[in-house]
Design a protein around this motif. Structure first.
Motif, PDB file in Angstrom:
ATOM      1  N   ASP A 123      26.925   4.029  28.445  1.00 42.17           N
ATOM      2  CA  ASP A 123      26.028   3.955  27.408  1.00 42.17           C
ATOM      3  C   ASP A 123      26.674   3.247  26.208  1.00 42.17           C
ATOM      4  N   ALA A 124      27.737   2.445  26.584  1.00 42.43           N
ATOM      5  CA  ALA A 124      28.466   2.048  25.138  1.00 42.43           C
ATOM      6  C   ALA A 124      27.689   0.574  24.734  1.00 42.43           C
ATOM      7  N   TRP A 125      27.302  -0.058  26.023  1.00 36.94           N
ATOM      8  CA  TRP A 125      26.642  -1.337  25.778  1.00 36.94           C
ATOM      9  C   TRP A 125      24.952  -1.357  25.487  1.00 36.94           C
ATOM     10  N   SER A 126      24.458  -2.169  24.702  1.00 32.75           N
ATOM     11  CA  SER A 126      23.022  -2.217  24.659  1.00 32.75           C
ATOM     12  C   SER A 126      22.528  -3.781  24.610  1.00 32.75           C
ATOM     13  N   ASP A 127      21.481  -3.983  25.169  1.00 33.11           N
ATOM     14  CA  ASP A 127      21.005  -5.433  25.195  1.00 33.11           C
ATOM     15  C   ASP A 127      20.317  -5.616  23.895  1.00 33.11           C
ATOM     16  N   LYS A 128      20.744  -6.373  23.286  1.00 33.95           N
ATOM     17  CA  LYS A 128      19.905  -6.558  21.808  1.00 33.95           C
ATOM     18  C   LYS A 128      18.983  -7.881  21.564  1.00 33.95           C
ATOM     19  N   SER A 129      17.918  -7.909  21.142  1.00 33.87           N
ATOM     20  CA  SER A 129      17.417  -9.307  20.899  1.00 33.87           C
ATOM     21  C   SER A 129      17.223  -9.497  19.289  1.00 33.87           C
ATOM     22  N   LEU A 130      16.782 -10.569  18.763  1.00 30.66           N
ATOM     23  CA  LEU A 130      16.872 -11.067  17.467  1.00 30.66           C
ATOM     24  C   LEU A 130      15.520 -10.631  16.918  1.00 30.66           C
ATOM     25  N   TYR A 131      15.536 -10.003  15.753  1.00 31.21           N
ATOM     26  CA  TYR A 131      14.296 -10.004  14.912  1.00 31.21           C
ATOM     27  C   TYR A 131      14.574 -10.479  13.400  1.00 31.21           C
ATOM     28  N   ILE A 132      13.332 -10.795  12.808  1.00 29.92           N
ATOM     29  CA  ILE A 132      13.280 -11.401  11.531  1.00 29.92           C
ATOM     30  C   ILE A 132      12.607 -10.355  10.831  1.00 29.92           C
ATOM     31  N   ASP A 133      12.945  -9.772   9.636  1.00 31.96           N
ATOM     32  CA  ASP A 133      12.287  -9.110   8.340  1.00 31.96           C
ATOM     33  C   ASP A 133      11.163  -9.874   7.760  1.00 31.96           C
ATOM     34  N   LEU A 134       9.864 -10.060   8.076  1.00 33.41           N
ATOM     35  CA  LEU A 134       9.206 -11.096   7.353  1.00 33.41           C
ATOM     36  C   LEU A 134       8.934 -10.501   5.839  1.00 33.41           C
ATOM     37  N   LEU A 135       9.391  -9.517   5.266  1.00 35.96           N
ATOM     38  CA  LEU A 135       9.317  -9.226   3.940  1.00 35.96           C
ATOM     39  C   LEU A 135      10.650  -9.274   3.369  1.00 35.96           C
ATOM     40  N   THR A 136      11.534 -10.107   3.766  1.00 34.89           N
ATOM     41  CA  THR A 136      12.716 -10.362   3.249  1.00 34.89           C
ATOM     42  C   THR A 136      12.554 -11.999   2.444  1.00 34.89           C
ATOM     43  N   ASP A 137      12.639 -11.806   1.307  1.00 30.55           N
ATOM     44  CA  ASP A 137      12.129 -13.047   0.212  1.00 30.55           C
ATOM     45  C   ASP A 137      13.608 -13.881   0.485  1.00 30.55           C
ATOM     46  N   PRO A 138      13.621 -15.109   1.143  1.00 27.05           N
ATOM     47  CA  PRO A 138      14.826 -15.994   1.207  1.00 27.05           C
ATOM     48  C   PRO A 138      15.261 -16.454  -0.305  1.00 27.05           C
ATOM     49  N   GLU A 139      14.311 -16.313  -1.212  1.00 29.58           N
ATOM     50  CA  GLU A 139      14.727 -16.805  -2.547  1.00 29.58           C
ATOM     51  C   GLU A 139      15.083 -15.577  -3.462  1.00 29.58           C
ATOM     52  N   SER A 140      15.244 -14.484  -3.019  1.00 30.95           N
ATOM     53  CA  SER A 140      15.758 -13.479  -3.767  1.00 30.95           C
ATOM     54  C   SER A 140      17.334 -13.376  -3.292  1.00 30.95           C
TER      55      SER A 140
END
Length: 588
Positions: A123-140
């Protein structure tokens, strides 16, 4: 062919369908932080460097081992072999890490270990996928978790779909691959906005929309993949291109890549493990230290198995590698016997100036199973002396210096032709056949004069002295190059105390390190000599001893004051001994 461009979506659509990896590539090594940084750079419109491809034809497809890209990465994972029959194949020479990262980010997963858990735990390993937070402002301002990497967009790997709320609106990055057309994009935006938390502001709804549009542009609209396709069928040219293309990263040599290709075609076990462990054995486990390389071993395989000796990829075909693998135990045995013999005559990492010069000896022993050249039989003794004379002559005369493939091929042909008539080492025939471009293969009068100018601590000095001791047994102890008249007796301060002229002091000092004042002594005898007064040691030597070491019975010259005269006297005897070794009757 000029550079071309395409979108990330089009590229990924052909990965593991048209685009594959050659065996020369290393495993995937990027971390999740690097994958996130790559995607963040793309979202910002930063360039990600060019890719380099190699279009291979049907013949090359059958010759090369070809692998798939990894999509779902786990620790220690190797790229799986690809089934390419019936497919157009383009191999990626430069860009594996970036393409694999794009695959993991958009189509696959990355296995990570949970903190504070053992790697062996299920149980030490887990398969992870990449997510993006659409509420993160790249200009901030950057999120403090991402500040170290300069990441502006809210990119995170998650094992399970993270929960969205009034602060976060998570979107699985790879789902954008299902929305290629503008119509599907608009439907995606509408669906996403319909799911947002009621606390999301109008500005944040606009942010969600703009981030999804930007992601769609990066994957389906902007042709950010810049690539060059090599169409040459020359594997050696392609390897050279690969080495130069990767020059800015982890340094790889052509031999590293060649080893990867051979390993991929080695059927049983690992060629890399077999050859690397053998190199270590020869270099560290024999009586004296040696300094062979994997390149030398691979070239030896070509020479001993009768293939073209040129160290090119084109000579390591499926057929030749199968032959090498089949004969590997005998190749290894012949090379071990060769270096045990060399160590037995005092040659090692310090003074063996050409590994290529060893190859004819290895061929001779490969075709004489069980022969060591160090035994007491007449065959071993006579051939051992012949091999030693030929090798020392070749090393001193630089027969294998420079581009030596032609020399190696000629030597192999001479040995092969001679083997039909005799089991003896064809020393004289090799001297004759290897004469090329005016280069001498045997010590002659002119070469002798050059050798007499050799001085202490030069590798060729040991070689020249060992030629004088043709029957010396080096197997029992290390032999040292020793000053006959000790250097301490010719020290400048000692000579000045004797009221000698400056000219005489310089003459004596110039003679002390010359070949004429040097001999080979076993280590123990050399230490005993150092413990005795020189007069006691030299007067206690027998006539046989002096004859062996070419020391004339001239007691008046056995002092530091007469060192120049002693050296000149001994040089006459050395000159006679060396020239004697070149006479036809010696080689009969």
């Amino acid at each position: 062919m000029s550079y071309a461009t395409m979108t990330i979506g089009d590229l990924l659509g052909d990965v593991n369908a048209r685009y594959f990896l050659p065996a020369i590539q290393r495993p995937f090594v990027w971390k999740t932080e690097q994958i996130i940084t790559l995607m963040d750079s793309l979202m910002k419109g930063y360039p990600i460097s060019s890719l380099m491809f190699w279009a291979v034809d049907e013949d090359l497809k059958q010759e090369l081992k070809i692998y798939n890209f990894v999509e779902h990465w786990k620790p220690g994972m190797q790229n799986p072999a690809a089934a390419v029959n019936g497919r157009d194949v383009t191999l990626v020479l430069d860009g594996q890490q970036r393409i694999t990262s794009l695959l993991i980010a958009l189509r696959g997963s990355y296995a990570e270990k949970a903190k504070h858990k053992r790697s062996s735990s299920l149980d030490a390993w887990s398969d992870k996928s990449l997510y993006i937070d659409l509420l993160t402002d790249p200009e901030s301002d950057y999120d403090e978790d991402d500040a170290e990497f300069g990441v502006s967009y809210g990119l995170r790997f998650h094992a399970l779909p993270p929960r969205s709320d009034h602060r976060h609106q998570w979107y699985r990055l790879g789902d954008i691959l299902n929305h290629r057309s503008p119509e599907k994009l608009e439907a995606l935006i509408e669906t996403t906005l319909g799911k947002v938390h009621h606390g999301v502001t109008p500005y944040e709804r606009t942010l969600i929309t703009s981030t999804l549009r930007r992601l769609h542009e990066v994957i389906w609209k902007d042709e950010v993949v810049n690539y060059y396709t090599e169409v040459s069928t020359s594997v050696d040219r392609v390897l050279d291109i690969f080495v130069r293309a990767n020059d800015g990263g982890t340094k790889l040599s052509k031999s590293d890549l060649l080893m990867s290709l051979i390993t991929s075609k080695w059927e049983n076990g690992s060629a890399r493990d077999a050859i690397f462990s053998f190199v270590d054995f020869i270099n560290t486990k024999l009586p004296q230290p040696n300094k062979i390389t994997k390149d030398f071993v691979l070239k030896s395989c070509l020479v001993l198995c009768g293939f073209d000796v040129k160290y090119n990829v084109s000579n390591f075909t499926l057929q030749s590698i199968a032959e090498i693998e089949r004969n590997w135990p005998d190749i290894r045995d012949a090379l071990e016997r060769t270096f045990r013999y060399l160590n037995g005559i005092g040659l090692n990492a310090e003074n063996l100036s050409s590994l290529n010069a060893v190859l004819p000896i290895a061929w001779f022993l490969y075709h004489a199973p069980g022969v060591t050249l160090r035994g007491s039989s007449e065959f071993d003794c006579s051939n051992g002396r012949a091999v030693q004379r030929w090798l020392i002559n070749s090393l001193l005369m630089g027969v294998f210096a420079g581009t030596s493939d032609r020399t190696i091929s000629t030597a192999r042909k001479t040995l092969k032709d001679a083997s039909y008539d005799s089991r003896s080492f064809p020393e004289a025939k090799l001297y004759h056949d290897l004469v090329q471009g005016g280069r001498m293969t045997q010590v002659d009068e002119r070469a002798v004069e050059d050798l007499l100018d050799l001085t202490y601590n030069k590798p060729r000095t040991f070689l020249a002295l060992s030629l004088l001791y043709g029957d010396l047994d080096f197997s029992g102890a290390m032999h040292h190059v020793d000053h006959i008249i000790p250097r301490a007796r010719a020290d400048r301060r000692v000579l000045m105390s004797m009221n000698l002229t400056e000219a005489r002091i310089r003459e004596i000092a110039g003679a002390v390190d010359r070949l004429g004042n040097l001999q080979l002594l076993p280590g123990q005898e050399n230490r005993e000599k150092a413990d005795l007064p020189f007069e006691s040691w030299i007067t206690g030597r027998s006539e046989a001893y002096r004859k062996r070491h070419l020391i004339a019975y001239e007691p008046d010259l056995w002092t530091a004051l007469m060192l120049p005269e002693f050296v000149r006297s001994r040089e006459r005897l050395i000159r006679e001994r060396l020239l004697t070794l070149t006479r036809p009757e010696v080689l009969a």
